[in-house]
Design an enzyme around this catalytic site. Structure first.
Site, PDB file in Angstrom:
ATOM      1  N   SER A 110       0.805  -1.220   0.000  1.00 47.32           N
ATOM      2  CA  SER A 110       0.000   0.000   0.000  1.00 47.32           C
ATOM      3  C   SER A 110       0.836   1.268   0.000  1.00 47.32           C
ATOM      4  CB  SER A 110      -0.945  -0.001   1.201  1.00 47.32           C
ATOM      5  OG  SER A 110      -0.217  -0.070   2.401  1.00 47.32           O
ATOM      6  N   HIS A 128      -5.078  -3.631  -2.933  1.00 44.79           N
ATOM      7  CA  HIS A 128      -4.701  -2.724  -4.029  1.00 44.79           C
ATOM      8  C   HIS A 128      -4.534  -3.454  -5.357  1.00 44.79           C
ATOM      9  CE1 HIS A 128      -4.308   0.875  -1.582  1.00 44.79           C
ATOM     10  NE2 HIS A 128      -3.875   0.057  -0.635  1.00 44.79           N
ATOM     11  N   LYS A 142     -11.932   0.265  -2.587  1.00 44.39           N
ATOM     12  CA  LYS A 142     -10.893   0.853  -3.432  1.00 44.39           C
ATOM     13  C   LYS A 142     -11.357   0.748  -4.894  1.00 44.39           C
ATOM     14  CE  LYS A 142      -7.384  -0.105   0.085  1.00 44.39           C
ATOM     15  NZ  LYS A 142      -7.924   0.880   0.986  1.00 44.39           N
TER      16      LYS A 142
HETATM   17  C1  LIG Z   1      -3.250  -3.091   1.951  1.00 45.53           C
HETATM   18  C2  LIG Z   1      -4.438  -2.604   2.694  1.00 45.53           C
HETATM   19  N1  LIG Z   1      -5.119  -3.469   3.456  1.00 45.53           N
HETATM   20  C3  LIG Z   1      -6.204  -3.090   4.156  1.00 45.53           C
HETATM   21  C4  LIG Z   1      -6.669  -1.794   4.100  1.00 45.53           C
HETATM   22  C5  LIG Z   1      -7.855  -1.397   4.917  1.00 45.53           C
HETATM   23  O1  LIG Z   1      -8.998  -1.402   4.152  1.00 45.53           O
HETATM   24  P1  LIG Z   1     -10.249  -0.494   4.563  1.00 45.53           P
HETATM   25  O2  LIG Z   1      -9.966   0.876   4.056  1.00 45.53           O
HETATM   26  O3  LIG Z   1     -11.408  -1.156   3.914  1.00 45.53           O
HETATM   27  O4  LIG Z   1     -10.333  -0.526   6.057  1.00 45.53           O
HETATM   28  C6  LIG Z   1      -6.020  -0.866   3.293  1.00 45.53           C
HETATM   29  C7  LIG Z   1      -6.589   0.500   3.202  1.00 45.53           C
HETATM   30  O5  LIG Z   1      -6.137   1.481   3.084  1.00 45.53           O
HETATM   31  C8  LIG Z   1      -4.871  -1.274   2.591  1.00 45.53           C
HETATM   32  O6  LIG Z   1      -4.188  -0.397   1.853  1.00 45.53           O
END
Ligand SMILES: Cc1ncc(COP(=O)(O)O)c(C=O)c1O
Length: 286
Positions: A180, A208, A237
């Site tokens: 991320s 992602h 996303k």
């Molecule tokens: C790699 C990754 N996992 C999990 C999440 C968390 O997801 P959510 O925004 O649905 O809580 C994010 C969010 O930014 C992320 O980038």
């Protein structure tokens, strides 16, 4: 002036932390969105797609705007079932289970899988929600090992030395697929090979990559020809909505329904949110 003043010692602490953040130039603040969007996660532009809005509106009219309870307490509608089936089919897995956010999913699935005597192996650059999931697993008695970023050889060494030790539990390996913060991709065949050598379970975070990579957009697993044991993804996303899911074998889904506190003790996603995501999956697959 705040109407309910905080205790003096708390005011002093919060003011000191705020001053430290400002001195380091690390203050975060919320600002209204302005200008052209180069930084959101709305990778496919589905967030404002009228087809999603229409699906959500129909579900709101038919099923209500809120879920009214947890999935185990009347929070499940036919739309939730249909979305889980669509996500499982897309991911090439037997089943899927919805969560309210990706954060909640990672933070609570990991401790539901690994406890006393077990070990969690986590990439150094994994998302904060995985870090917190590891912390909860550690609080439950699991050992947590952080391996070098993208370093399957380091993972392999750590798995081998853990196996050679006295622990009798099971090993769980967790990795983002597209990271991320840095945007680079994991080497899933190498991670899977290390897991296979040591009997470890591989859980990947496709937040992602879902909707973006692979022939049908299923994620990096599809792009690299690997089916991890468990794969989580988010609906907020590329799919333009809100929520998350984990896809895997039905035995695993059944375990999470019975053991994952973030699933059991939380109000379900509202049907309109699930309906928009179902439409988004259809569009993304096209
Ligand atoms: C790699 C990754 N996992 C999990 C999440 C968390 O997801 P959510 O925004 O649905 O809580 C994010 C969010 O930014 C992320 O980038």
């Amino acid at each position: 002036m705040d109407r309910l003043p905080l205790p003096q010692l708390w005011i002093q602490r919060l003011e000191r932390l705020s001053a430290e953040r400002q001195a380091q130039g690390l203050t975060r603040s919320i600002a209204p969105a302005r200008g052209v969007d180069f930084c959101s996660n709305d990778y496919l532009g589905l967030r404002r797609d009228p087809r999603l809005a229409e699906a959500a509106a129909r579900a709101a009219r038919d099923l209500g705007s809120g879920a009214g309870g947890a999935r185990l307490l009347r929070g499940t509608t036919p739309v939730h079932d249909a979305l889980e089936e669509a996500l499982a089919a897309w991911k090439g897995q037997a089943s899927a289970l919805l969560f309210n956010t990706g954060f909640q999913c990672n933070a609570t699935v990991i401790p539901a899988l690994a406890g006393a005597g077990d070990a969690v192996f986590s990439d150094r650059l994994n998302h904060a929600s995985i870090v917190d999931g590891c912390r909860l697993a550690r609080a439950g008695g699991a050992q947590v090992e952080i391996y070098g970023h993208g370093d399957a050889a380091d993972l392999d060494r750590r798995l081998a030395s853990w196996r050679a030790g006295t622990a009798r539990g099971l090993a769980l390996v967790v990795s983002d697929t597209v990271f991320s913060m840095d945007g680079d991709a994991a080497d899933l065949p190498a991670l899977m090979a290390a897991c296979d050598r040591h009997g470890a379970l591989l859980l990947v975070d496709e937040a992602h990559a879902t909707g973006l990579l692979g022939a049908s957009g299923a994620g990096l697993g599809e792009a690299q020809g690997v089916l991890p044991h468990l794969s989580m993804g988010t609906l907020g996303k590329a799919l333009g909505g809100f929520g998350a899911f984990v896809a895997g074998p039905a035995l695993m889904r059944d375990h999470l329904i019975n053991a994952c506190r973030g699933f059991i003790f939380s109000t379900a996603l509202p049907a309109p949110v699930a309906a928009a995501a179902l439409e988004a999956v259809r569009i993304a697959r096209e």
